[in-house]
Design an enzyme around this catalytic site. Sequence first.
Site, short mmCIF file in Angstrom:
data_model
loop_
_atom_site.label_atom_id
_atom_site.label_comp_id
_atom_site.label_asym_id
_atom_site.label_seq_id
_atom_site.Cartn_x
_atom_site.Cartn_y
_atom_site.Cartn_z
N ASP A 71 -13.28 98.64 -15.43
CA ASP A 71 -13.10 97.23 -15.81
C ASP A 71 -13.30 97.18 -17.32
O ASP A 71 -13.86 98.09 -17.93
CB ASP A 71 -14.11 96.34 -15.06
CG ASP A 71 -13.65 94.89 -15.06
OD1 ASP A 71 -14.08 94.13 -14.18
OD2 ASP A 71 -12.83 94.52 -15.92
C1 GLC Z 1 -11.97 91.34 -16.63
C2 GLC Z 1 -11.97 91.34 -15.12
C3 GLC Z 1 -10.89 92.19 -14.51
C4 GLC Z 1 -9.65 92.10 -15.38
C5 GLC Z 1 -9.98 92.78 -16.69
C6 GLC Z 1 -8.83 92.67 -17.68
O1 GLC Z 1 -13.26 91.37 -17.13
O2 GLC Z 1 -13.22 91.66 -14.48
O3 GLC Z 1 -10.64 91.70 -13.18
O4 GLC Z 1 -8.54 92.74 -14.75
O5 GLC Z 1 -11.17 92.29 -17.29
O6 GLC Z 1 -8.67 91.34 -18.08
#
Ligand code: GLC
Length: 668
Positions: free
Chosen positions: A223
């Site tokens: 993430d």
């Molecule tokens: C965010 C989210 C994830 C998302 C990523 C990119 O923090 O937790 O679900 O795809 O970052 O935006």
Amino acid sequence: MYDLKKLSIDEKITLLTGADSWRTESLNSKLRQVFVSDGPSGLRMMGDPSQEYGNTTKTATAMPTLSMIANTWNTDMAFLDGETIADDCVEKGADILLAPGVNIKRTPLNGRNFEYFSEDPFLAGTMAKSFIQGVQSKGVGTSLKHYLANNREYNRCWQTSEIDERTIREIYLKPFEIAISANPYTVMCSYNPINGVYASENKYFLKDVLRDDLGFKGTVISDWGAVYSPYKAHKATTDLQMPHDDNAFNDIKSAYEKGLILQDEIDFCVSNILKLIDRVESEQPKRKISYSVEKRHQNAVDIAKEGIVLLKNDGILPLNKGNIAVSGEMATENVITGGGGSAKVSSAFKQLPLTDLLNKENTNAKFHYVKDGRGINDDFVAWNLKKASMDFYNSDAVILCVTDYEEKEGKDRYSIKLPVLTEELILDAVKYNPNVIVCVYAGSSVDMSSWIDKVRAVVFVGFGGEGCQEALSSVLVGKTCPSGKLSETFPLSIQDTPTKTFRGNGFYETYSEGIFVGYRYYDLYKKEVLFPFGFGLSYASFEYSNVNVKKLSDTDFEVSFDIENTSDIDAKEVSEIYVKDVFSMVSRPEKELKAFSKNLIKARQKKTVKVNLDFSSFAYYNVSLKRWHVENGTFEILIGSSANDIKLKQKIEISLPDDTQQSQKGLE
Ligand code: GLC
């Protein structure tokens, strides 16, 4: 195929972190860059890929949120949802869609519940699998997230989810296990620690479980910002760190030079990144747009129609005559069609007032909007309170369109009630008009207990995407017969839920309810709920009969039953098949969802429905045996129209070979 052997150690280490916020490294154009983009409710693409959270300048079709996809209980709708979003990805150049999220809706307070499917792992995994198949059918990759046990936003980057092995296997891993059979390009590891080890550094869950046990063959992507120590993350087999991290190269290079991370460990992650790039390239021929922008919008409308849940109706709906007042901010162009954060979609679709759409339905009813002012997120300004009250009084019925306002990434809800002023609006409307219909726009359960007995109908609209108002209009006037059912329990109060308002202490949150999540919990403690899991009304009526269970093997069974549509309108009905292990050596839920089927049944017609059960329908995870285990004995097959409305039952006996069983003294 890109050849690992042709890369220097520095090139390999460079490849382990993104080039910027949304793209993999090209190694000076040696490799094709892979472009990833959110999200679960539609494409969310930055105008400038290097900008992590700049303005989302690219527009796309805003689809219903995944919580509403689950409320359709229709895997065809999940597939269509994935296909439709993939068209926007192909059009705008995204190679991988960062979706679906399959985290279990353990508490209704979780701010991101709108992004997730259900409290039930089977429903969540099954819908996610179809969504992934839909997206990937167009040569666009997916990212199954957030691995693992990221079940609230509060302290998501610091607080351990402390969970016992059996609960993890049966509840939190299960949606990933089911969805992985759709072969997602990537799995995204979550921010939180699991049992004291960060997900990005958790080799047990990333390698031993995800890859070795569940058979995941793709690439693990972190993430955004979920890697706290690059070399430790790659040792644990987090393949790709996102977004770009300036310190990653030196961190990994110095660890490599000190022998803290081995060449093989680096090669393992690099090879998974190269495989990902290869897969994106090899799937290019499939990247063909099927739907025009208008058809994508219509898909959003059609899916929303199947996801709307009729929760209460004393017969006032469908509404097709009289002078009807419509009020509440959700009936205006400011309607909220999705949740906030990385799942937010910039839609180019211009929302029309709900009254315009209702009047366009050309029924004998006439709809007009009444501006009241309450429920708006800012300070309360009483616009024409007297005028509104008089208008409600002089109308034949009042439709109120309301929301909880509070669902977004990074923040949990503090309450599952509607805002105080919104509840006041409802109670005032009821004071002046006995015929009130409330339409609730939300991505998770809402405590309606203070007003629901005073209104004649309640429609749960969910967060229905850019087509939600057309869908709702069609349902309200009866052109669409509602067929959605709840994918999560609506409790009478947050105090009735397993975690109540407790959020953990910042260090850890112990999942002390274990496997008893959602309806499993309310069944165990025989707690009354506002609306049970799997509940939803129709304008039609159905009768279930003639259940038959045919044994195909030791643990394979075919369950068949008849459903008769005893009304004069064609309608769809969701049937839910639960399994109960009557006697067991371990505690087991009263029942568990193990199959479901949604069927169109013509007016006054009968249809025979068939579903199959297999080993996984009867098994529980035995921690001593370290495997899924089915105990011989009696099981009940329960066929219901909701978790609390079982229509048919059938007992069966399972008798597997003795050498698969453990002794169960006292049965001789
Ligand atoms: C965010 C989210 C994830 C998302 C990523 C990119 O923090 O937790 O679900 O795809 O970052 O935006």
